[in-house]
Design a protein around this motif. Structure first.
Motif, mmCIF file in Angstrom:
data_model
loop_
_atom_site.group_PDB
_atom_site.id
_atom_site.type_symbol
_atom_site.label_atom_id
_atom_site.label_comp_id
_atom_site.label_asym_id
_atom_site.label_seq_id
_atom_site.Cartn_x
_atom_site.Cartn_y
_atom_site.Cartn_z
ATOM 1 N N LYS A 43 47.707 8.405 -0.277
ATOM 2 C CA LYS A 43 46.930 8.283 0.959
ATOM 3 C C LYS A 43 45.723 7.363 0.803
ATOM 4 O O LYS A 43 45.356 6.654 1.753
ATOM 5 C CB LYS A 43 46.467 9.672 1.409
ATOM 6 N N VAL A 44 45.101 7.393 -0.353
ATOM 7 C CA VAL A 44 43.861 6.654 -0.602
ATOM 8 C C VAL A 44 44.171 5.350 -1.322
ATOM 9 O O VAL A 44 44.958 5.332 -2.271
ATOM 10 C CB VAL A 44 42.895 7.507 -1.451
ATOM 11 N N GLY A 45 43.530 4.258 -0.862
ATOM 12 C CA GLY A 45 43.697 2.969 -1.512
ATOM 13 C C GLY A 45 42.710 2.771 -2.642
ATOM 14 O O GLY A 45 41.690 3.476 -2.738
ATOM 15 N N GLU A 46 42.964 1.801 -3.481
ATOM 16 C CA GLU A 46 42.118 1.537 -4.646
ATOM 17 C C GLU A 46 40.673 1.242 -4.261
ATOM 18 O O GLU A 46 39.750 1.577 -4.994
ATOM 19 C CB GLU A 46 42.688 0.359 -5.449
ATOM 20 N N ASN A 47 40.465 0.606 -3.122
ATOM 21 C CA ASN A 47 39.112 0.197 -2.732
ATOM 22 C C ASN A 47 38.475 1.109 -1.695
ATOM 23 O O ASN A 47 37.400 0.806 -1.180
ATOM 24 C CB ASN A 47 39.138 -1.241 -2.211
ATOM 25 N N ASP A 48 39.132 2.208 -1.348
ATOM 26 C CA ASP A 48 38.564 3.159 -0.399
ATOM 27 C C ASP A 48 37.438 3.960 -1.060
ATOM 28 O O ASP A 48 37.291 3.974 -2.290
ATOM 29 C CB ASP A 48 39.645 4.112 0.113
ATOM 30 N N ILE A 49 36.666 4.646 -0.232
ATOM 31 C CA ILE A 49 35.574 5.504 -0.699
ATOM 32 C C ILE A 49 35.934 6.948 -0.394
ATOM 33 O O ILE A 49 36.305 7.274 0.738
ATOM 34 C CB ILE A 49 34.245 5.121 -0.024
ATOM 35 N N PHE A 105 34.037 -1.833 -10.116
ATOM 36 C CA PHE A 105 35.141 -2.696 -9.706
ATOM 37 C C PHE A 105 35.001 -3.005 -8.230
ATOM 38 O O PHE A 105 34.569 -2.172 -7.445
ATOM 39 C CB PHE A 105 36.508 -2.086 -10.037
ATOM 40 N N ASN A 106 35.305 -4.238 -7.893
ATOM 41 C CA ASN A 106 35.143 -4.745 -6.524
ATOM 42 C C ASN A 106 33.751 -4.469 -5.966
ATOM 43 O O ASN A 106 33.580 -4.125 -4.800
ATOM 44 C CB ASN A 106 36.220 -4.156 -5.613
ATOM 45 N N GLY A 107 32.762 -4.588 -6.830
ATOM 46 C CA GLY A 107 31.374 -4.520 -6.409
ATOM 47 C C GLY A 107 30.772 -3.134 -6.287
ATOM 48 O O GLY A 107 29.597 -3.004 -5.964
ATOM 49 N N LEU A 108 31.565 -2.082 -6.522
ATOM 50 C CA LEU A 108 31.068 -0.722 -6.415
ATOM 51 C C LEU A 108 31.414 0.066 -7.669
ATOM 52 O O LEU A 108 32.474 -0.157 -8.273
ATOM 53 C CB LEU A 108 31.667 -0.012 -5.189
ATOM 54 N N PRO A 109 30.552 1.010 -8.062
ATOM 55 C CA PRO A 109 30.880 1.835 -9.221
ATOM 56 C C PRO A 109 32.022 2.789 -8.919
ATOM 57 O O PRO A 109 32.252 3.154 -7.759
ATOM 58 C CB PRO A 109 29.577 2.598 -9.497
ATOM 59 N N LYS A 110 32.747 3.179 -9.949
ATOM 60 C CA LYS A 110 33.786 4.191 -9.784
ATOM 61 C C LYS A 110 33.177 5.496 -9.312
ATOM 62 O O LYS A 110 33.739 6.174 -8.444
ATOM 63 C CB LYS A 110 34.537 4.399 -11.101
ATOM 64 N N PHE A 111 32.031 5.868 -9.891
ATOM 65 C CA PHE A 111 31.396 7.143 -9.572
ATOM 66 C C PHE A 111 29.974 6.925 -9.068
ATOM 67 O O PHE A 111 29.225 6.109 -9.614
ATOM 68 C CB PHE A 111 31.319 8.051 -10.806
ATOM 69 N N GLN A 112 29.621 7.659 -8.012
ATOM 70 C CA GLN A 112 28.232 7.817 -7.581
ATOM 71 C C GLN A 112 27.972 9.316 -7.479
ATOM 72 O O GLN A 112 28.900 10.109 -7.292
ATOM 73 C CB GLN A 112 27.988 7.135 -6.238
#
Length: 205
Positions: A43-49, A105-112
């Protein structure tokens, strides 16, 4: 795209099987973990939040860093950038471990990370994202997305449980597969249908 979930409880073996609190009809935690991962990634894409509102995992092994490493390995299999809000079963030590293994990746951290909660806006509505339900009925313009309670729906229309086994999922015309986070379209459907059942502010109703 933004998604919301809570209470994945990866590795939590004591809630397996059928029970009144959090029924999870899996043979073992490996089956449960993999089911959540598969349904999440379908359901979730690699670049989704994805906002995860707490209780990521419950895993008791020694030394503690081995448990944190196992949890990290699960989270790294999940698509998307994860914004993690601390639940009662999450520790600051776990968050620190994840931060030490974070990457961009893609300008955002994996974790916040958020200890308490986060406030976001979407389509002229505000959403306050917390682990515990905040009982914000006095502020009807704010919807509280939360987790924590598995078997119980707070009888207030502004409180929406987004946990993977939440009763609110029954409001959806198409119920998501187990572990799949909710998108805004699904959140709005729950908000609108729950408002029909609980139109007032009296939580004793």
């Amino acid at each position: 795209m933004k998604f919301f979930t809570s209470d994945t409880h990866f590795f939590h073996d004591s809630i397996l099987g059928m029970n009144d609190f959090a029924p999870r009809p899996f043979i073992n935690v490996d089956e449960m973990n993999q089911t959540i991962i598969n349904n999440w990634n379908n359901k979730v894409g690699e670049n989704d939040i994805v906002y995860h509102l707490g209780d990521i995992a419950l895993y008791f092994v020694k030394p503690q860093r081995d448990a944190y490493q196992a949890i990290l390995e699960i989270l790294l299999q999940l698509h998307g950038h994860l914004i993690l809000i601390k639940g009662n079963h999450d520790s600051r030590a776990l968050f620190k471990y994840l931060q030490n293994h974070n990457y961009v990746f893609n300008g955002l951290p994996k974790f916040q990370f958020h200890d308490v909660g986060a406030l976001i806006k979407y389509d002229h509505r505000q959403y306050y994202l917390t682990h515990y339900p905040m009982m914000l009925g006095i502020a009807p313009q704010i919807i509280n997305l939360h987790g924590h309670i598995h078997h119980y729906s707070v009888p207030v229309k502004e409180n929406i449980n987004v946990g993977i086994d939440a009763p609110e999922l029954d409001y959806l015309t198409v119920k998501p597969k187990f572990g799949a986070p909710l998108n805004f379209k699904e959140i709005e459907e729950i908000v609108n249908k729950k408002a029909i059942h609980y139109p007032g502010q009296d939580i004793k109703a």
